[in-house]
Write a protein that holds these residues in place. Structure first.
Motif, short mmCIF file in Angstrom:
data_model
loop_
_atom_site.label_atom_id
_atom_site.label_comp_id
_atom_site.label_asym_id
_atom_site.label_seq_id
_atom_site.Cartn_x
_atom_site.Cartn_y
_atom_site.Cartn_z
N GLU A 1 0.53 43.94 -54.36
CA GLU A 1 0.37 45.66 -55.18
C GLU A 1 0.60 46.82 -53.78
N GLN A 2 -0.26 46.21 -52.99
CA GLN A 2 -0.44 46.63 -51.89
C GLN A 2 -0.12 47.29 -50.33
N THR A 3 1.10 46.60 -51.02
CA THR A 3 1.91 45.91 -49.27
C THR A 3 2.39 47.73 -48.52
N ALA A 4 2.97 48.38 -49.65
CA ALA A 4 3.76 49.88 -48.60
C ALA A 4 1.84 50.33 -47.95
N GLU A 5 1.36 50.60 -49.26
CA GLU A 5 0.26 51.20 -48.48
C GLU A 5 -0.66 50.64 -47.50
N ILE A 6 -0.84 49.29 -46.74
CA ILE A 6 -1.27 49.08 -46.00
C ILE A 6 -0.17 49.42 -44.99
N LEU A 7 0.56 49.67 -44.93
CA LEU A 7 1.94 50.01 -43.66
C LEU A 7 1.88 50.69 -43.55
N GLN A 8 1.83 52.31 -44.54
CA GLN A 8 1.11 53.12 -44.54
C GLN A 8 0.28 53.74 -43.69
N ARG A 9 -0.60 52.49 -43.80
CA ARG A 9 -2.02 52.84 -43.26
C ARG A 9 -2.18 52.99 -41.60
N ALA B 1 10.71 54.91 -44.88
CA ALA B 1 12.05 54.84 -44.73
C ALA B 1 12.11 53.06 -43.95
N GLU B 2 11.28 52.92 -43.15
CA GLU B 2 11.20 51.59 -42.87
C GLU B 2 10.60 51.00 -43.57
N ILE B 3 9.74 50.87 -44.50
CA ILE B 3 9.08 49.97 -45.43
C ILE B 3 10.20 49.28 -46.24
N LYS B 4 11.56 51.00 -46.32
CA LYS B 4 12.24 50.16 -47.65
C LYS B 4 13.08 50.02 -47.24
N MET C 1 12.16 47.23 -44.44
CA MET C 1 11.46 45.91 -43.88
C MET C 1 11.70 44.86 -45.65
N LYS C 2 11.95 45.70 -46.57
CA LYS C 2 12.25 45.30 -47.88
C LYS C 2 13.31 44.38 -48.08
N LYS C 3 14.20 45.40 -47.43
CA LYS C 3 16.18 44.77 -47.57
C LYS C 3 16.20 43.69 -46.81
N ASN C 4 15.18 43.49 -45.19
CA ASN C 4 15.11 42.73 -44.48
C ASN C 4 13.89 41.57 -44.95
N GLN C 5 13.68 41.42 -46.06
CA GLN C 5 12.73 40.31 -46.20
C GLN C 5 12.24 40.50 -45.81
N VAL C 6 11.70 41.15 -44.75
CA VAL C 6 10.17 41.19 -44.12
C VAL C 6 9.04 41.55 -45.32
N ILE C 7 9.25 41.91 -45.89
CA ILE C 7 8.13 41.92 -47.38
C ILE C 7 8.66 41.49 -48.86
#
Length: 395
Positions: free
Chosen positions: A370-378, A384-387, A389-395
Motif C-alpha cells: 500500500e505504501q510502496t511509492a510513498e516510502i520510496l519517495q521519502r 519516474a524512477e519508481i515507475k 522499478m515497477k517495470k523492472n520488477q524491483v517492486i
C-alpha cells in the motif's frame, strides 16, 4: 502525549506470526514499522483462510496493524540499493528467513553494520544460527512437538496435543521484543548496534518454566495431566451441576476457605490434605471428595460463593463469550479501527496499559504494498524512477 517508541524506525522483513507479532507490538508502542514484502506475493498469511473479509485474511489482520507495507525484490541489485537507503537511517531490522539467507543476499549483519553502525538486527529462526539443526525449517507446530510441550499437553491416557494457538510463535515474538528493547537500551549507553539470535525452540523451552525445572531438579519425566497442575492441588477443571469450571486453590489458606464453603471442614486438618505437598501426593483420594460436593450446585452459585471468599475460579468461556465479557470490554481488549475496505474493523486490543505513553492504533493493517511509492519517495526516489522499478520488477 508522546508514544513510548516514537522516533524508532523498524524495517520488518518478517512474515507469518512470530516476527510480525513482535513488530506489531513495537508499532503499537509508537515505532515506525516498514513491512517489506515479496514483490510478487507478500506475507503468506495474507492467503491463510478462511475467514477473509473484503479480500483480507483474518490471520493477517491479527498481527500487522501500525505498519506500512512496501514490496521489494531483495534479489535484484536495485532492490538491495533501495534496502540500503532504508537501513541507513533505521534502528532495527527484523527478519525470519532461513539461517544464512540474508548473508547469501549480501544483506547480513556485517553488511548492515557497514551501512549503519548502530543497526540492530533481530534474526528469528526455528532453531537458531548455531547447532546441528540451524539449517532446518521450524514452524510453530514442529517446535511444539520438539520442545516437549505437546507431550505434556492433553489427557493422561490420550495423545499428545498442540496448544490451540501458535503459542511458540507468540512467545518468540514476545522474547524478540524483549531482546530488541534491551539492545536499544545497550545502544543508548554504548552507541553500538548488535545482532539478536532468536530461536523458536529456545523460546518454547524457556516457556516450559516449572515443568522444565521439575525434570531438571526432580529427575522425573513430566507426564500429561489433562487439566490438572503438576505442582498444585486442587487446581483443575471440576464438573458442577450445569457444566464445568476451573477452580485454582493456590495455597493452604485458600484450601481451608474452600473446604468451609463445601462444608468439608474435616479435610482442613487431615494430614493427607493439610498442605499443598500432601494434597498433590494424595490427589487421587482428594479430588473425588471435592467433586461429589461440587456437583450439588451451579456454576453461577459456586462462582458467587468462591468470589466472595477469594477463591480463584472461572468459567470456561467460548471465544464469543470471552469477547463479550464485561471485564474484557472494560479493559478495551476489543477495539475498532478504520480500514479502506473493511468498515469498523474489529481487532484485539493491546494488553499494554502505559499511564504516560499509552498504546495507540495509528494505522490499519496495510494492504499489500500500500505504501510502496510513498516510502520510496521519502528516501529520495522520483515518480519516474519508481515507475521504472515497477517495470523492472524491483517492486
Amino acid at each position: 502525549m508522546g508514544l513510548a517508541l516514537e522516533g524508532v524506525k523498524i524495517i520488518d522483513l518478517s512474515r507469518v506470526l512470530a516476527g510480525p507479532f513482535c513488530t506489531m507490538i513495537l508499532g503499537d508502542l509508537g515505532a515506525e514499522v516498514i513491512k517489506i514484502e515479496h514483490h510478487q506475493n507478500g506475507d503468506e498469511t495474507r492467503f491463510w483462510g478462511p475467514p477473509f473479509v473484503e479480500g483480507e485474511s483474518a490471520y493477517y489482520l491479527c498481527a500487522n496493524r501500525n505498519k506500512e507495507s512496501m514490496t521489494l525484490n531483495l534479489k535484484a541489485e536495485e532492490g538491495k540499493e533501495v534496502f540500503r537507503h532504508l537501513v541507513k537511517d533505521a534502528d532495527i531490522v527484523v527478519q525470519n528467513f532461513k539461517t544464512g539467507t540474508l548473508d547469501k543476499l549480501g544483506l547480513g549483519y556485517k553488511q548492515l553494520n557497514e551501512w549503519n553502525s548502530k543497526i540492530i538486527l533481530a534474526s528469528i529462526t526455528g532453531f537458531g544460527q548455531t547447532g546441528p539443526y540451524k539449517d532446518l525449517p521450524g514452524y510453530d507446530y514442529i517446535i511444539q512437538a520438539m520442545s516437549g510441550l505437546m507431550n505434556i499437553t492433553g489427557e493422561e491416557a490420550g495423545s499428545p496435543m498442540k496448544v490451540g494457538v501458535a503459542i511458540s510463535d507468540v512467545i518468540t515474538g514476545l522474547y524478540t521484543c524483549i531482546g530488541i528493547l534491551s539492545a536499544l537500551h545497550h545502544r543508548q549507553h554504548t552507541g553500538e548496534g548488535q545482532e539478536i539470535d532468536i530461536a523458536l525452540l529456545d523460546c518454547q523451552i524457556s516457556a516450559l518454566v516449572n515443568v522444565a525445572s521439575n525434570y531438571l531438579v526432580g529427575k522425573t519425566e513430566p507426564k500429561r495431566l489433562g487439566n490438572r497442575h503438576p505442582n498444585i492441588a486442587p487446581y483443575q477443571v471440576f464438573t458442577v451441576a450445569d457444566g464445568e469450571m476451573v477452580i485454582a486453590v493456590g495455597n493452604d489458606q485458600q484450601f481451608a476457605r474452600f473446604c468451609n464453603i463445601l462444608e468439608l471442614a474435616e479435610l482442613i486438618n487431615d494430614k493427607r490434605y493439610a498442605t499443598n505437598r500432601s494434597r498433590v501426593e494424595n490427589r487421587s483420594s482428594l479430588i473425588p471428595i471435592l467433586q461429589r460436593e461440587l456437583l450439588k450446585d451451579s456454576k453461577q452459585n459456586w462462582k458467587r460463593l468462591f468470589d466472595e471468599h477469594a477463591i480463584p475460579n472461572g468459567p470456561i468461556h467460548t471465544i464469543s463469550e470471552t469477547f463479550n465479557d464485561p471485564q474484557v470490554l472494560a479493559r478495551e481488549m476489543v477495539i475498532e479501527g478504520n480500514h479502506p475496505h473493511i468498515p469498523s474493523l474489529k481487532l484485539t486490543g493491546s494488553p499494554l496499559k502505559l499511564s504516560k505513553s499509552p498504546v495507540k492504533v495509528r494505522h490499519h493493517p496495510p494492504l499489500y504494498g500500500e505504501q510502496t511509492a510513498e516510502i520510496l519517495q521519502r528516501v529520495g526516489y522520483t515518480s519516474a524512477e519508481i515507475k521504472e522499478m515497477k517495470k523492472n520488477q524491483v517492486i
